[in-house]
Motif scaffolding. Sequence first.
Motif, short mmCIF file in Angstrom:
data_model
loop_
_atom_site.label_atom_id
_atom_site.label_comp_id
_atom_site.label_asym_id
_atom_site.label_seq_id
_atom_site.Cartn_x
_atom_site.Cartn_y
_atom_site.Cartn_z
N UNK A 146 2.50 11.13 -1.63
CA UNK A 146 3.35 10.43 0.02
C UNK A 146 4.63 11.94 -0.18
N UNK A 147 4.14 13.42 -0.53
CA UNK A 147 4.46 14.76 0.14
C UNK A 147 3.82 15.29 0.72
N UNK A 148 2.23 14.70 0.91
CA UNK A 148 1.10 15.10 1.32
C UNK A 148 1.35 14.85 3.08
N UNK A 149 1.35 13.25 3.32
CA UNK A 149 1.31 12.66 3.98
C UNK A 149 2.45 12.53 4.76
N UNK B 128 20.53 13.59 -4.85
CA UNK B 128 20.53 13.86 -6.66
C UNK B 128 19.30 12.81 -6.99
N UNK B 129 19.43 11.40 -6.54
CA UNK B 129 18.88 10.48 -7.00
C UNK B 129 17.77 9.85 -6.41
N UNK B 130 17.45 10.57 -5.02
CA UNK B 130 16.13 9.95 -4.34
C UNK B 130 15.11 10.34 -5.50
N UNK B 131 14.12 9.15 -4.86
CA UNK B 131 12.51 9.08 -6.21
C UNK B 131 11.55 8.61 -4.67
N UNK B 132 10.69 8.87 -5.58
CA UNK B 132 9.34 8.68 -3.84
C UNK B 132 8.19 8.24 -4.90
N UNK B 133 7.18 8.00 -4.28
CA UNK B 133 5.98 7.80 -5.02
C UNK B 133 6.22 6.36 -5.11
N UNK B 134 4.85 6.20 -6.20
CA UNK B 134 5.20 4.77 -6.81
C UNK B 134 6.24 4.83 -7.24
N UNK B 135 6.46 3.74 -8.13
CA UNK B 135 7.96 3.47 -9.17
C UNK B 135 8.45 3.68 -9.51
N UNK B 136 8.44 5.54 -7.73
CA UNK B 136 9.57 5.78 -8.01
C UNK B 136 9.44 7.22 -8.89
N UNK C 123 0.99 -0.97 -0.09
CA UNK C 123 0.09 -0.18 -0.37
C UNK C 123 0.59 1.39 0.13
N UNK C 124 1.92 1.43 0.59
CA UNK C 124 2.66 2.09 1.13
C UNK C 124 3.02 2.54 -0.21
N UNK C 125 3.95 1.17 -0.93
CA UNK C 125 4.97 1.64 -2.25
C UNK C 125 3.58 2.50 -3.50
N UNK C 126 2.68 2.19 -3.12
CA UNK C 126 1.51 2.68 -4.35
C UNK C 126 0.95 3.59 -4.68
N UNK C 127 1.26 4.82 -3.29
CA UNK C 127 1.00 6.43 -3.45
C UNK C 127 1.79 6.91 -4.30
N UNK C 128 0.80 7.97 -4.96
CA UNK C 128 1.23 8.56 -5.84
C UNK C 128 2.75 9.18 -4.90
N UNK C 129 3.38 10.30 -6.06
CA UNK C 129 3.83 10.89 -5.62
C UNK C 129 3.48 12.35 -4.42
N UNK C 130 2.75 13.11 -4.91
CA UNK C 130 2.35 13.96 -4.29
C UNK C 130 1.50 13.12 -2.67
#
Length: 314
Positions: A110-113, A127-135, A101-108
């Motif tokens: 993830x930022x909000x929560x 510089x290479x950090x990624x977040x949200x679904x599929x990075x 469920x956490x990995x399915x978060x949209x980037x927006x």
Amino acid sequence: MEIIRLHHPLAAELRSTEPIVLALGFFDGVHRGHQAVIKRAVVEAKKRGVKCAVMTFDPHPSMVLSKVKKTVKYLTPLAEKGDEIAKLGVDTLYVTRFTSHFSSLAPADFVEDYIVGLGAVHVVAGFDYSYGKFGAGKMETLPDFAKGRFEVTTVGKLSDLNDKVSSTVIRRYLGEGDMAAVNQLLGRPYETRGTIIHGDKRGRTIGFPTANILTEHNMMLPPIGIYATRITVNGQTYDSMTSVGYNITFKDEKILSTEVYILDFNDQIYGEEVVIEWHHYFRPELKFTGIEGLVAQLKEDETNTRAFFAKKNN
């Protein structure tokens, strides 16, 4: 340092209005590149007079995202990672459970929560950090999601040994037994932890009593061979030589063992928890036809170990 575990969806009582500077990353190894990110966050927090927090994840994302059963050996399992992060002056460590469920978060989302929701006024990441679904979320787009609510610092690439300082590169050197490169990229000696257990007690019969170490199952060991090491037991650190192998001179079992011969030491330490620092690889595991050959080789290993630390200490 306070450790707070988070699970998606984030509980209301864990949301915060207290401002923090937040460093983001998985941070396996807490190597020099990771240290640069965390130290920058600590500096930014002091500038603002707020607490510094770090967010990491557990377990490794690949264990959740892989379509086949996967296990991960860590450079720093969670407890060790926390210890190294605490040394850098961090106030709070958020350990977010990495779930489907956490990995399915949209980037927006993830930022909000997990950024706005935790009260971040400034975010620091590599510089290479990624977040949200599929990075899908990248550092370049993080200011767009921030919408003026927090600032963003991106820490650039740190290079050494003609490559990026990264957990992947360190794992490669560790797999080759190149402890000098591993320790250079980490910025400290590579460590493993374990408990001293009873073994065959064969070493004491040939003049080389060893401590048999039960290592944490999810920690990455150097490859089979003989090493110059240091071992810390009961708060004291001793020079030592360590064998990772299968005791092939005596038996053909397939159980890997870690055995430490502590120089100038004679004490009963069964049950003690220890930390091994890995400094130098000497040779592969060898099979001898008789005890005499083994003892002669062990004496040579001891001489080489003493010489290594004598040179290192000068």
